[in-house]
Design a protein around this motif. Structure first.
Motif, PDB file in Angstrom:
ATOM      1  N   LEU A 131     -86.586  26.670  -3.873  1.00  0.00           N
ATOM      2  CA  LEU A 131     -86.854  25.487  -4.694  1.00  0.00           C
ATOM      3  C   LEU A 131     -87.148  24.287  -3.815  1.00  0.00           C
ATOM      4  O   LEU A 131     -88.087  23.546  -4.059  1.00  0.00           O
ATOM      5  CB  LEU A 131     -85.660  25.168  -5.599  1.00  0.00           C
ATOM      6  CG  LEU A 131     -85.390  26.118  -6.749  1.00  0.00           C
ATOM      7  CD1 LEU A 131     -84.167  25.658  -7.524  1.00  0.00           C
ATOM      8  CD2 LEU A 131     -86.592  26.214  -7.670  1.00  0.00           C
ATOM      9  N   SER A 141     -87.110  30.280 -17.678  1.00  0.00           N
ATOM     10  CA  SER A 141     -88.027  29.480 -16.865  1.00  0.00           C
ATOM     11  C   SER A 141     -89.246  29.030 -17.676  1.00  0.00           C
ATOM     12  O   SER A 141     -90.137  28.383 -17.139  1.00  0.00           O
ATOM     13  CB  SER A 141     -88.471  30.281 -15.637  1.00  0.00           C
ATOM     14  OG  SER A 141     -88.935  31.569 -16.012  1.00  0.00           O
ATOM     15  N   TYR A 190     -90.471  27.557 -10.237  1.00  0.00           N
ATOM     16  CA  TYR A 190     -89.562  28.695 -10.408  1.00  0.00           C
ATOM     17  C   TYR A 190     -90.256  30.018 -10.163  1.00  0.00           C
ATOM     18  O   TYR A 190     -89.591  31.044 -10.008  1.00  0.00           O
ATOM     19  CB  TYR A 190     -88.937  28.656 -11.809  1.00  0.00           C
ATOM     20  CG  TYR A 190     -88.192  27.364 -12.042  1.00  0.00           C
ATOM     21  CD1 TYR A 190     -86.967  27.132 -11.443  1.00  0.00           C
ATOM     22  CD2 TYR A 190     -88.748  26.349 -12.813  1.00  0.00           C
ATOM     23  CE1 TYR A 190     -86.305  25.926 -11.617  1.00  0.00           C
ATOM     24  CE2 TYR A 190     -88.092  25.149 -13.000  1.00  0.00           C
ATOM     25  CZ  TYR A 190     -86.871  24.949 -12.392  1.00  0.00           C
ATOM     26  OH  TYR A 190     -86.216  23.752 -12.557  1.00  0.00           O
ATOM     27  N   PHE A 249     -83.266  33.802  -9.679  1.00  0.00           N
ATOM     28  CA  PHE A 249     -83.232  32.967 -10.879  1.00  0.00           C
ATOM     29  C   PHE A 249     -81.876  33.097 -11.585  1.00  0.00           C
ATOM     30  O   PHE A 249     -81.322  32.116 -12.066  1.00  0.00           O
ATOM     31  CB  PHE A 249     -84.387  33.323 -11.823  1.00  0.00           C
ATOM     32  CG  PHE A 249     -84.509  32.385 -12.982  1.00  0.00           C
ATOM     33  CD1 PHE A 249     -84.976  31.093 -12.803  1.00  0.00           C
ATOM     34  CD2 PHE A 249     -84.147  32.788 -14.261  1.00  0.00           C
ATOM     35  CE1 PHE A 249     -85.080  30.205 -13.877  1.00  0.00           C
ATOM     36  CE2 PHE A 249     -84.250  31.924 -15.338  1.00  0.00           C
ATOM     37  CZ  PHE A 249     -84.712  30.628 -15.138  1.00  0.00           C
ATOM     38  N   HIS A 301     -86.366  35.169 -16.788  1.00  0.00           N
ATOM     39  CA  HIS A 301     -87.321  34.581 -15.840  1.00  0.00           C
ATOM     40  C   HIS A 301     -88.730  35.028 -16.242  1.00  0.00           C
ATOM     41  O   HIS A 301     -89.213  36.051 -15.805  1.00  0.00           O
ATOM     42  CB  HIS A 301     -86.961  35.047 -14.442  1.00  0.00           C
ATOM     43  CG  HIS A 301     -87.682  34.338 -13.353  1.00  0.00           C
ATOM     44  ND1 HIS A 301     -88.132  33.050 -13.456  1.00  0.00           N
ATOM     45  CD2 HIS A 301     -88.008  34.741 -12.101  1.00  0.00           C
ATOM     46  CE1 HIS A 301     -88.711  32.689 -12.322  1.00  0.00           C
ATOM     47  NE2 HIS A 301     -88.650  33.709 -11.488  1.00  0.00           N
ATOM     48  N   LYS A 340     -87.390  25.223 -19.029  1.00  0.00           N
ATOM     49  CA  LYS A 340     -87.861  24.690 -17.755  1.00  0.00           C
ATOM     50  C   LYS A 340     -87.591  23.190 -17.628  1.00  0.00           C
ATOM     51  O   LYS A 340     -87.168  22.715 -16.573  1.00  0.00           O
ATOM     52  CB  LYS A 340     -89.358  24.968 -17.596  1.00  0.00           C
ATOM     53  CG  LYS A 340     -89.933  24.506 -16.289  1.00  0.00           C
ATOM     54  CD  LYS A 340     -91.406  24.855 -16.175  1.00  0.00           C
ATOM     55  CE  LYS A 340     -91.962  24.372 -14.851  1.00  0.00           C
ATOM     56  NZ  LYS A 340     -93.384  24.712 -14.717  1.00  0.00           N
TER      57      LYS A 340
END
Length: 166
Positions: free
Chosen positions: A142, A92, A5, A13, A58, A120
């Motif tokens: 990703l 994240s 991430y 995000f 994030h 996460k």
């Protein structure tokens, strides 16, 4: 599967979070322009006048203690003003069961279930499910680092011909 991430910026995000919640709730999650958001990265409706709020944090390289500090000292004040019927938090950061309990306590009564807190591990679990590959594919940062997605791309012709033959 583990996803990286850290390659996503804050806006990406947030959009990933909105895509995930859209898929889970099977309803549209509104997103808004970048910038100060007053504690709202996404919004969804639970009936005519019941607003649900999505907030994404994030914090890949920030210590967990700073996330907790931000939630306690800033975010909970914003949420209390908004008074949502449901509040979903996505981060994240890796979260333990105890971390989720602490977050739920901070946002009581707005976070109804600990399962409305995504760490996460939850993101990785969701994105690793084959039924959610479309969400991964929408976020190229990703899948460009994902061996399984690159394998799908590489073997797409073989898979297509095999499906056609079957």
């Amino acid at each position: 599967m583990q996803y990286d991430y850290s390659k996503l910026n804050d806006r990406e995000f947030e959009l990933l979070g909105a895509s995930i919640i859209t898929k889970i709730l099977n309803q549209r999650v509104e997103t808004f322009k970048p910038g100060r958001d007053g504690g709202v990265d996404g919004r969804f409706w639970l009936g005519k006048n019941r607003e649900g709020i999505l907030q994404c944090k994030h914090y890949t390289k920030t210590p967990l203690s700073k996330l907790f500090s931000k939630l306690k000292n800033e975010e909970v004040i914003k949420v209390a003003k908004l008074k949502p019927s449901r509040y979903i938090l996505i981060t994240s950061k890796e979260l333990s069961r105890l971390d989720k309990q602490k977050i739920k306590k901070i946002f009581d009564p707005y976070i109804i279930y600990e399962s409305d807190i995504f760490g996460k591990e939850d993101l990785n679990h969701f994105l690793s499910n084959k039924n959610n590959q479309d969400v991964v594919e929408q976020n190229f940062k990703l899948w460009i680092t994902s061996a399984s997605v690159l394998d799908i791309i590489y073997n797409n012709a073989i898979r297509g011909r095999s499906e056609s033959t079957i």
